[in-house]
Design an enzyme around this catalytic site. Structure first.
Site, PDB file in Angstrom:
ATOM      1  N   LEU A 150       0.758  -1.388  -0.101  1.00 47.54           N
ATOM      2  CA  LEU A 150      -0.083  -0.023  -0.002  1.00 47.54           C
ATOM      3  C   LEU A 150       1.071   1.333  -0.128  1.00 47.54           C
ATOM      4  O   LEU A 150       1.799   1.150   0.358  1.00 47.54           O
ATOM      5  CB  LEU A 150      -1.049   0.124   1.126  1.00 47.54           C
ATOM      6  CG  LEU A 150      -0.514   0.194   2.549  1.00 47.54           C
ATOM      7  CD1 LEU A 150      -0.007   1.544   3.101  1.00 47.54           C
ATOM      8  CD2 LEU A 150      -1.783  -0.403   3.600  1.00 47.54           C
ATOM      9  N   CYS A 270       8.988   4.125   4.041  1.00 49.28           N
ATOM     10  CA  CYS A 270       9.227   2.804   3.419  1.00 49.28           C
ATOM     11  C   CYS A 270      10.417   3.035   2.430  1.00 49.28           C
ATOM     12  O   CYS A 270      11.557   2.348   2.776  1.00 49.28           O
ATOM     13  CB  CYS A 270       8.039   2.473   2.634  1.00 49.28           C
ATOM     14  SG  CYS A 270       6.636   2.069   3.574  1.00 49.28           S
TER      15      CYS A 270
HETATM   16  C1  UDX Z   1       5.951   3.321  -1.362  1.00 47.87           C
HETATM   17  C2  UDX Z   1       5.502   2.310  -2.468  1.00 47.87           C
HETATM   18  O1  UDX Z   1       5.274   3.070  -3.323  1.00 47.87           O
HETATM   19  C3  UDX Z   1       4.401   1.090  -1.955  1.00 47.87           C
HETATM   20  O2  UDX Z   1       4.385   0.417  -2.901  1.00 47.87           O
HETATM   21  C4  UDX Z   1       5.099   0.563  -0.853  1.00 47.87           C
HETATM   22  O3  UDX Z   1       4.130  -0.087   0.006  1.00 47.87           O
HETATM   23  C5  UDX Z   1       5.483   1.669   0.513  1.00 47.87           C
HETATM   24  O4  UDX Z   1       6.471   2.554  -0.142  1.00 47.87           O
HETATM   25  P1  UDX Z   1       4.872   5.407  -0.014  1.00 47.87           P
HETATM   26  O5  UDX Z   1       5.906   5.409   0.721  1.00 47.87           O
HETATM   27  O6  UDX Z   1       3.321   5.695   0.262  1.00 47.87           O
HETATM   28  O7  UDX Z   1       4.762   4.071  -0.954  1.00 47.87           O
HETATM   29  O8  UDX Z   1       4.988   6.483  -1.247  1.00 47.87           O
HETATM   30  P2  UDX Z   1       5.269   6.727  -2.752  1.00 47.87           P
HETATM   31  O9  UDX Z   1       3.974   7.200  -3.621  1.00 47.87           O
HETATM   32  O10 UDX Z   1       5.937   5.403  -3.303  1.00 47.87           O
HETATM   33  O11 UDX Z   1       6.410   7.886  -2.960  1.00 47.87           O
HETATM   34  C6  UDX Z   1       7.402   7.805  -2.152  1.00 47.87           C
HETATM   35  C7  UDX Z   1       8.288   9.115  -2.501  1.00 47.87           C
HETATM   36  O12 UDX Z   1       8.792   9.155  -3.772  1.00 47.87           O
HETATM   37  C8  UDX Z   1       7.423  10.540  -2.188  1.00 47.87           C
HETATM   38  O13 UDX Z   1       8.475  11.320  -1.289  1.00 47.87           O
HETATM   39  C9  UDX Z   1       7.367  10.918  -3.533  1.00 47.87           C
HETATM   40  O14 UDX Z   1       7.245  12.566  -3.507  1.00 47.87           O
HETATM   41  C10 UDX Z   1       8.607  10.505  -4.303  1.00 47.87           C
HETATM   42  N1  UDX Z   1       8.383  10.453  -5.814  1.00 47.87           N
HETATM   43  C11 UDX Z   1       7.610   9.805  -6.268  1.00 47.87           C
HETATM   44  C12 UDX Z   1       9.089  11.053  -6.714  1.00 47.87           C
HETATM   45  O15 UDX Z   1      10.286  11.743  -6.003  1.00 47.87           O
HETATM   46  N2  UDX Z   1       9.041  10.948  -7.993  1.00 47.87           N
HETATM   47  C13 UDX Z   1       8.094  10.257  -8.488  1.00 47.87           C
HETATM   48  O16 UDX Z   1       7.958  10.254 -10.032  1.00 47.87           O
HETATM   49  C14 UDX Z   1       7.367   9.599  -7.558  1.00 47.87           C
END
Ligand code: UDX
Length: 473
Positions: A150, A270
């Site tokens: 998630l 995460c």
């Molecule tokens: C992540 C995984 O996506 C999920 O599958 C796992 O279970 C838990 O870790 P989450 O921590 O909720 O989920 O955030 P996510 O949407 O993956 O974004 C993580 C980070 O990456 C954020 O800080 C976001 O701003 C950054 N990000 C995301 C970028 O810098 N560039 C992008 O293109 C996408």
């Protein structure tokens, strides 16, 4: 099905409420009495779209309860382990203390036929070890490793409609699990009957593969972001535009444009800690090249706040002391109040350390940020944060920031310099409203009042040009 969920943080609390919404009877065990009491009152504890409603309806239907007493789980047939596995205080490895405590507390409560389901993210090899512990206590129980994927902000939907279900099961041929009437896969299938009816792919693997599916997936996502951020650095060195680069290479379906936005990099509870813990585990296993690879992914990401602070400094003529900067975004991503490993707060701290007067604002994250960063000036009032700012930094891709009216903001600030740390602004509109727009990995756009018709110039030394999005000016 009678279910227990051990550990009611982001993962466990959402999982418990979602399982109750599917008709199961759920006991959530949470060691923090205040958190358990708040959840029992229907107070969602953290901001997650849709969670409060689901929690409250589970409580109202009498299918959901929270307790600190693990003794109450005796009678549940399926026990989900959802405790946190944060980064250790003394290094990059995962801290498994809470998980071991949870299993030790749970084992005496298990009854023949019970299935323990691990959802926490763990170093590969952990499940095998826990399975032995559980089996020793009662050979007529089983462990399944069922990682959770998630995302914060869409946690409810991700739990109810997952991309896939992975069941890591005991791989030992001839082990009691296979010979008994206890069929852990069938039991878990009945917990997830709704998801399976939706044709969610379900994959059965050994323990190690299931554990790796989670850390490999997160590491791949992290790699994708670090790759495009590495390209952003190359773009800056050559005058190219990382946004257009991502658009163009993302057209290849093997690469894809999703999760490919350059900027401040990844944060949260995460991705950063999972990449690090995976690196440590790879080192322990003697997989030195995978470990070195993961280290680079982490290092590229760790430098993004520094790159943003450097950019802000350049945009303010190399002088941050005494300059006021509004940082828009404290959370690591939008639709969340989670500020763990927030790139925006890391950048704010760097800017403040370099002498800037920094004011941070966020639609949901200021309470958490205040507790973790008492040194930072935080406000819920966007207008107040912007008032008198010499520069504005967009640090989180909240829709409220994307949709800001540049003319309204211009009426509040002292200097029309905006640093788009998430590459979300309509740059041409901002430039046309008199702003200088700086974005990591992209040529800076500058409004030039000297030119009669609104014209957008690239203010890089030796390079002037129009970008495609400015055509309508
Ligand atoms: C992540 C995984 O996506 C999920 O599958 C796992 O279970 C838990 O870790 P989450 O921590 O909720 O989920 O955030 P996510 O949407 O993956 O974004 C993580 C980070 O990456 C954020 O800080 C976001 O701003 C950054 N990000 C995301 C970028 O810098 N560039 C992008 O293109 C996408």
């Amino acid at each position: 099905m009678d279910i227990s969920v051990i550990g009611c943080g982001y993962l466990g609390a959402v999982h418990a409420a979602c399982m109750a919404s599917l008709g199961h009877h759920v006991i959530g065990v949470e060691r923090d009495p205040e958190r358990a009491a708040r959840l029992n009152r229907g107070d969602p504890v953290f901001f997650e779209p849709g969670f409060a409603e689901m929690l409250q309806s589970g409580l109202a239907a009498d299918r959901l309860h929270f307790t600190t007493d693990v003794g109450t789980v005796a009678g549940s047939r399926v026990h989900f382990l959802c405790v946190g596995t944060p980064q250790r205080a003394d290094g990059d490895a995962a801290d498994l203390d809470a998980l071991h405590t949870a299993v030790n507390d749970l084992v005496p409560q298990l009854r023949p036929g019970d299935v323990v389901v691990g959802k926490s993210t763990v170093p590969v090899g952990t499940a095998q070890h826990l399975a032995a512990l559980i089996r020793r206590a009662d050979p007529d129980t089983a462990l399944v490793w069922n990682p959770e994927f998630l995302r914060e902000g869409t946690a409810v939907d991700d739990t109810l409609h997952p991309d896939r279900l992975v069941y890591g099961v005991c791989a030992e041929v001839g082990h009691a699990d296979g010979e008994q009437t206890l069929d852990p896969v069938a039991l878990l299938d009945s917990v997830y009957a709704d998801q399976l009816a939706d044709n969610t792919p379900r994959m059965i693997t050994d323990y190690a593969t299931a554990e790796l599916v989670k850390v490999a997936a997160n590491s791949f996502l992290a790699t994708k972001i670090s790759f495009i951020n590495a390209m952003a650095d190359v773009c800056e060195a050559t005058g190219a535009d990382v946004h257009l680069l991502a658009d163009a290479i993302g057209q290849d379906p093997r690469i894809g444009r999703q999760f490919f936005n350059a900027g401040l990099g990844f944060g949260g509870g995460c991705l950063p800690k999972d990449v690090r813990a995976f690196r440590v585990r790879a080192e322990e296993l003697g997989a030195t090249e995978p470990a070195a690879f993961l280290q680079q992914v982490d290092m590229i990401n760790s430098r993004r706040p520094l790159a943003a602070a450097d950019l802000a400094e350049r945009m303010l003529d190399g002088r941050l002391a005494g300059r006021r900067i509004a940082v828009l975004g404290a959370t690591f991503k939008p639709s969340s109040d989670d500020i763990r490993q927030s790139p925006g707060l890391a950048t704010a701290t760097l800017l403040q350390a370099r002498g800037a007067t920094v004011v941070v604002t966020d639609p949901e994250g200021t309470d958490n940020a205040r507790k973790a960063h008492p040194d930072l000036d935080l406000t819920d009032d966007l207008e107040l944060a912007l008032t008198g700012a010499d520069a504005v930094l967009v640090a989180t891709d909240w829709a409220a920031f994307r949709e800001l009216d540049p003319s309204w903001v211009a009426g509040l600030v002292s200097g029309r310099v905006i640093i788009d740390g998430r590459d979300i602004l309509d740059r041409a509109t901002w430039a046309a409203a008199g702003w200088t727009v700086a974005t990591l990995g992209r040529p800076t756009l500058q409004f030039s009042p000297a030119v009669e018709s609104a014209q957008v110039q690239n203010c890089r030394v030796g390079r002037v040009g129009l970008e495609p999005t400015t055509k309508r000016l």
